[in-house]
Design a protein around this motif. Structure first.
Motif, PDB file in Angstrom:
ATOM      1  N   GLY A 186     -13.921 -33.555   3.116  1.00  0.00           N
ATOM      2  CA  GLY A 186     -13.455 -33.846   4.290  1.00  0.00           C
ATOM      3  C   GLY A 186     -11.833 -33.506   4.382  1.00  0.00           C
ATOM      4  N   SER A 187     -11.186 -34.014   3.393  1.00  0.00           N
ATOM      5  CA  SER A 187      -9.771 -33.847   3.204  1.00  0.00           C
ATOM      6  C   SER A 187      -9.291 -32.347   3.491  1.00  0.00           C
ATOM      7  CB  SER A 187      -8.984 -34.377   2.121  1.00  0.00           C
ATOM      8  OG  SER A 187      -9.355 -35.786   2.138  1.00  0.00           O
ATOM      9  N   ILE A 188     -10.116 -31.655   2.713  1.00  0.00           N
ATOM     10  CA  ILE A 188      -9.925 -30.154   2.655  1.00  0.00           C
ATOM     11  C   ILE A 188     -10.064 -29.601   4.242  1.00  0.00           C
ATOM     12  CG2 ILE A 188     -10.707 -27.864   1.724  1.00  0.00           C
ATOM     13  CD1 ILE A 188     -11.189 -29.199  -0.942  1.00  0.00           C
ATOM     14  N   ALA A 189     -11.177 -29.886   4.586  1.00  0.00           N
ATOM     15  CA  ALA A 189     -11.653 -29.313   6.095  1.00  0.00           C
ATOM     16  C   ALA A 189     -10.611 -29.845   6.978  1.00  0.00           C
ATOM     17  CB  ALA A 189     -13.086 -30.018   6.386  1.00  0.00           C
ATOM     18  N   LEU A 190      -9.949 -30.952   7.001  1.00  0.00           N
ATOM     19  CA  LEU A 190      -9.045 -31.386   8.018  1.00  0.00           C
ATOM     20  C   LEU A 190      -7.770 -30.658   8.095  1.00  0.00           C
ATOM     21  CD1 LEU A 190      -9.393 -35.350   7.825  1.00  0.00           C
ATOM     22  CD2 LEU A 190      -9.869 -33.853   9.673  1.00  0.00           C
ATOM     23  N   LYS A 191      -7.413 -30.524   6.738  1.00  0.00           N
ATOM     24  CA  LYS A 191      -6.070 -29.645   6.441  1.00  0.00           C
ATOM     25  C   LYS A 191      -6.266 -28.007   6.965  1.00  0.00           C
ATOM     26  CE  LYS A 191      -1.808 -29.281   4.779  1.00  0.00           C
ATOM     27  NZ  LYS A 191      -0.726 -30.092   5.413  1.00  0.00           N
ATOM     28  N   LEU A 192      -7.277 -27.549   6.484  1.00  0.00           N
ATOM     29  CA  LEU A 192      -7.586 -26.160   6.704  1.00  0.00           C
ATOM     30  C   LEU A 192      -7.620 -26.114   8.443  1.00  0.00           C
ATOM     31  CD1 LEU A 192      -9.738 -24.805   3.968  1.00  0.00           C
ATOM     32  CD2 LEU A 192      -7.253 -24.851   4.074  1.00  0.00           C
ATOM     33  N   ASN A 225     -26.710 -34.612   1.837  1.00  0.00           N
ATOM     34  CA  ASN A 225     -27.945 -35.059   1.945  1.00  0.00           C
ATOM     35  C   ASN A 225     -27.966 -36.394   2.642  1.00  0.00           C
ATOM     36  OD1 ASN A 225     -29.118 -33.353   0.051  1.00  0.00           O
ATOM     37  ND2 ASN A 225     -28.441 -34.698  -1.777  1.00  0.00           N
ATOM     38  N   SER A 226     -26.809 -36.984   2.975  1.00  0.00           N
ATOM     39  CA  SER A 226     -26.509 -38.257   3.949  1.00  0.00           C
ATOM     40  C   SER A 226     -26.177 -37.700   5.457  1.00  0.00           C
ATOM     41  CB  SER A 226     -25.364 -39.121   3.188  1.00  0.00           C
ATOM     42  OG  SER A 226     -24.979 -39.908   4.342  1.00  0.00           O
ATOM     43  N   GLN A 227     -27.326 -38.205   6.187  1.00  0.00           N
ATOM     44  CA  GLN A 227     -27.155 -37.925   7.680  1.00  0.00           C
ATOM     45  C   GLN A 227     -25.985 -38.973   7.991  1.00  0.00           C
ATOM     46  OE1 GLN A 227     -28.478 -35.759   9.964  1.00  0.00           O
ATOM     47  NE2 GLN A 227     -29.192 -34.882   8.239  1.00  0.00           N
ATOM     48  N   ASP A 228     -25.696 -40.111   7.321  1.00  0.00           N
ATOM     49  CA  ASP A 228     -24.648 -40.871   7.936  1.00  0.00           C
ATOM     50  C   ASP A 228     -23.550 -40.209   7.799  1.00  0.00           C
ATOM     51  OD1 ASP A 228     -26.462 -42.738   8.511  1.00  0.00           O
ATOM     52  OD2 ASP A 228     -26.104 -44.159   6.841  1.00  0.00           O
ATOM     53  N   ASN A 229     -23.081 -39.592   6.498  1.00  0.00           N
ATOM     54  CA  ASN A 229     -22.009 -38.791   6.016  1.00  0.00           C
ATOM     55  C   ASN A 229     -21.734 -37.954   7.236  1.00  0.00           C
ATOM     56  OD1 ASN A 229     -21.193 -40.295   3.951  1.00  0.00           O
ATOM     57  ND2 ASN A 229     -21.558 -38.685   2.639  1.00  0.00           N
ATOM     58  N   LEU A 288     -18.615 -35.763  11.573  1.00  0.00           N
ATOM     59  CA  LEU A 288     -18.814 -35.006  13.065  1.00  0.00           C
ATOM     60  C   LEU A 288     -17.872 -35.834  14.034  1.00  0.00           C
ATOM     61  CD1 LEU A 288     -22.596 -33.939  14.272  1.00  0.00           C
ATOM     62  CD2 LEU A 288     -20.474 -32.717  14.405  1.00  0.00           C
ATOM     63  N   ALA A 289     -18.254 -37.051  14.180  1.00  0.00           N
ATOM     64  CA  ALA A 289     -17.392 -38.024  14.721  1.00  0.00           C
ATOM     65  C   ALA A 289     -15.838 -38.111  14.468  1.00  0.00           C
ATOM     66  CB  ALA A 289     -18.012 -39.377  14.546  1.00  0.00           C
ATOM     67  N   LEU A 290     -15.613 -37.918  13.409  1.00  0.00           N
ATOM     68  CA  LEU A 290     -14.184 -37.959  12.913  1.00  0.00           C
ATOM     69  C   LEU A 290     -13.534 -36.387  13.126  1.00  0.00           C
ATOM     70  CD1 LEU A 290     -14.369 -40.002   9.859  1.00  0.00           C
ATOM     71  CD2 LEU A 290     -12.877 -40.371  11.767  1.00  0.00           C
ATOM     72  N   ASN A 291     -14.369 -35.229  13.524  1.00  0.00           N
ATOM     73  CA  ASN A 291     -13.967 -34.018  13.695  1.00  0.00           C
ATOM     74  C   ASN A 291     -13.647 -33.340  12.596  1.00  0.00           C
ATOM     75  OD1 ASN A 291     -14.206 -33.006  16.512  1.00  0.00           O
ATOM     76  ND2 ASN A 291     -12.507 -34.314  16.989  1.00  0.00           N
ATOM     77  N   ILE A 292     -14.265 -33.659  11.591  1.00  0.00           N
ATOM     78  CA  ILE A 292     -14.140 -33.125  10.307  1.00  0.00           C
ATOM     79  C   ILE A 292     -14.883 -31.717   9.948  1.00  0.00           C
ATOM     80  CG2 ILE A 292     -14.676 -33.252   7.658  1.00  0.00           C
ATOM     81  CD1 ILE A 292     -13.709 -36.046   7.812  1.00  0.00           C
ATOM     82  N   ILE A 293     -16.141 -31.949  10.690  1.00  0.00           N
ATOM     83  CA  ILE A 293     -16.853 -30.877  10.899  1.00  0.00           C
ATOM     84  C   ILE A 293     -17.362 -30.721  12.270  1.00  0.00           C
ATOM     85  CG2 ILE A 293     -17.998 -31.081   8.470  1.00  0.00           C
ATOM     86  CD1 ILE A 293     -20.472 -32.193   9.823  1.00  0.00           C
ATOM     87  N   ASP A 294     -17.878 -29.428  12.565  1.00  0.00           N
ATOM     88  CA  ASP A 294     -18.097 -28.984  14.107  1.00  0.00           C
ATOM     89  C   ASP A 294     -19.738 -29.024  13.884  1.00  0.00           C
ATOM     90  OD1 ASP A 294     -15.403 -28.113  14.952  1.00  0.00           O
ATOM     91  OD2 ASP A 294     -15.564 -26.916  13.218  1.00  0.00           O
ATOM     92  N   PRO A 321     -16.347 -39.845   4.446  1.00  0.00           N
ATOM     93  CA  PRO A 321     -15.635 -38.746   5.269  1.00  0.00           C
ATOM     94  C   PRO A 321     -14.470 -39.732   5.626  1.00  0.00           C
ATOM     95  CG  PRO A 321     -18.088 -38.694   5.957  1.00  0.00           C
ATOM     96  CD  PRO A 321     -18.001 -39.658   4.687  1.00  0.00           C
ATOM     97  N   LYS A 322     -14.653 -41.139   6.041  1.00  0.00           N
ATOM     98  CA  LYS A 322     -13.586 -41.935   6.893  1.00  0.00           C
ATOM     99  C   LYS A 322     -12.301 -42.101   5.754  1.00  0.00           C
ATOM    100  CE  LYS A 322     -15.621 -46.238   4.930  1.00  0.00           C
ATOM    101  NZ  LYS A 322     -16.527 -45.028   4.102  1.00  0.00           N
ATOM    102  N   SER A 323     -12.744 -41.791   4.630  1.00  0.00           N
ATOM    103  CA  SER A 323     -11.475 -41.653   3.654  1.00  0.00           C
ATOM    104  C   SER A 323     -10.694 -40.551   3.510  1.00  0.00           C
ATOM    105  CB  SER A 323     -11.884 -42.062   2.283  1.00  0.00           C
ATOM    106  OG  SER A 323     -12.941 -43.053   2.148  1.00  0.00           O
ATOM    107  N   ALA A 324     -11.166 -39.630   4.059  1.00  0.00           N
ATOM    108  CA  ALA A 324     -10.378 -38.141   4.337  1.00  0.00           C
ATOM    109  C   ALA A 324      -9.092 -38.149   4.986  1.00  0.00           C
ATOM    110  CB  ALA A 324     -11.428 -37.119   4.891  1.00  0.00           C
TER     111      ALA A 324
END
Lengths: 281, 281
Positions: A13-19, A33-37, A42-48, A126-129
């Motif tokens: 997550g941290s890498i995605a945010l920075k890039l 594997n985790s749908q929660d993650n 998604l909600a944190l805009n880390i992934i699209d 993801p919330k720690s990213a």
């Protein structure tokens, strides 16, 4: 550039945010594997977008594997199977020899770059990213000669975009050094937490008295077994070697105290103080 | 109120800065064996005047002793000898039983309040002093029944002005708890530094690879022997007891690794993770 992250946790997550922030990457696909993650990312805009392994790989220029090291060993050959020769895959694992070994004879080995960013926290998910996580830290690329030049170039671009500096090392040397610099710190911290939990039955007293010194020494003891058992497993020999040395160093303190040899105790501490000169260069 | 600080280092200096800022104290007298420390403290406005022990005590309402615990034991009876019954003296030492014992039968015992602020860093000297250091931390007052009520009141006012909260404890309990919460962390950190210095001969590699995890675990190893040898000496029995437990906890990790009992290793780590629930209350 399109990126797929396998494992949208703290590191991925941290890498995605920075890039994304650096506009190196304009689309991130999350595989987990985790749908929660995935939903959290998604909600944190880390992934699209969420994707399964096959679709995620198909729709990306670079794939980053950011899951525990034993799971990385298992999934990496499958990822290479699904890739084309124009794509690059990198991992972020804290041990490197086993991972490199797992794809040694793979026909597409040269598309893989073995990578380890020297950063992490005791938190996960993801919330720690945090985008700025890696700034100023070292990024280690192992066995560069086994990767294609354009794949190395791609990873170097990513490392620079993370504001890290690249160090090249072979996988065996990496695993030896990280046993000293990182893995033993975790064991020490876990054992310290267990010591205090065993001896100090008054939990409120721990909480009330805990100073910043204690908190900083024991911080790593919050790190999760899902990540760390596989690291110790993969780096068993090196970790045992350093752990034996650590126990014998502690016994020197014990002996100095038991014999009331306070001059020797002072020498042991003075020697330890040398770490200041090395860390604060 | 006029304050005298015996030992204008990290702790004494930080207290003086905060009490001046809060305007609880309008004049600070510095007493120190080191002229360099005194001059530095003057230049930094931590103290307003240098003094010798006799004059410093004469010109103050409160005296704070902030020197190593063995030196505190030696100087405290002399300080009480020089004081009147309207003055208060407090110390800030990390061990309490020996200090309390040293003035147990002193005619002016009730003017002394045994105190320990649960804060410190690996740095020393007046230049390391920070007014905000103590904010939110616990301040322990030991054996309150041996101090005069007005002296306790005075120290409570100081503790509040430091933005700390007061905990009352007897000296023996304090020394036991600090062995768990603070003293063992220092030994662990020293031994970890010595382990890495012994095993990792490539200093540049330590410097390059050292992550925030390693730095935080080894931070306390920078702490000076002048302060810590006396603490371990005074708290020998408690520290040895906890150190023995710590070594046996480390041996559990060693055994789990040697026997490749990764389930047990996971359990040890899960147990250590409980420290999160206690520290992050």
């Amino acid at each position: 550039m399109k990126l797929s992250i396998i494992g949208v946790g703290l590191i991925g997550g941290s890498i995605a945010l920075k890039l994304k922030e650096k506009k190196i990457v304009d689309f991130v696909c999350g595989i987990d594997n985790s749908q929660d993650n995935l939903n959290e990312a998604l909600a944190l805009n880390i992934i699209d977008e969420k994707a399964d392994l096959e679709d995620g790989i198909k729709n990306s220029d670079v794939i980053i594997i950011a899951i525990p090291v034993d799971a990385t060993r298992k999934i990496l050959p499958k990822v290479l199977d699904l890739m084309s020769d124009s794509q690059t895959v990198m991992d972020v694992g804290s041990t490197k020899a086993g991972i490199v070994e797992s794809v040694k004879n793979h026909a597409r080995r040269s598309r893989f770059v073995a990578f380890h960013p020297m950063w992490g926290t005791e938190n996960n998910g993801p919330k720690s990213a945090i985008a700025e996580s890696f700034s100023g830290k070292a990024g280690v690329i192992c066995n560069r000669e086994e990767s294609a030049q354009d794949a190395i170039k791609m990873v170097e671009t990513i490392v620079e975009s993370l504001d890290m500096h690249t160090i090249f090392m072979n996988a065996e040397a990496h695993d030896l050094h990280t046993a000293y610099i990182s893995h033993i710190s975790h064991i020490t911290s876990y054992a310290l937490a267990n010591t205090v939990l065993e001896k100090e039955k008054e939990e409120d007293t721990i909480f009330q008295l805990a100073s910043s010194g204690f908190s900083s020494t024991v911080r790593l003891a919050k790190s999760h077994p899902e990540m760390w058992v596989p690291i110790f497993k993969q780096n068993k020999e090196n970790v045992l070697d350093v752990l034996n040395e650590h126990i014998s160093q502690l016994k020197k303190f014990k002996s100095a105290l038991e014999k009331e040899n306070f001059e020797y105790l002072g020498e042991l501490i003075e020697n330890a103080n040398k770490i200041r000169g090395i860390l604060d260069k």
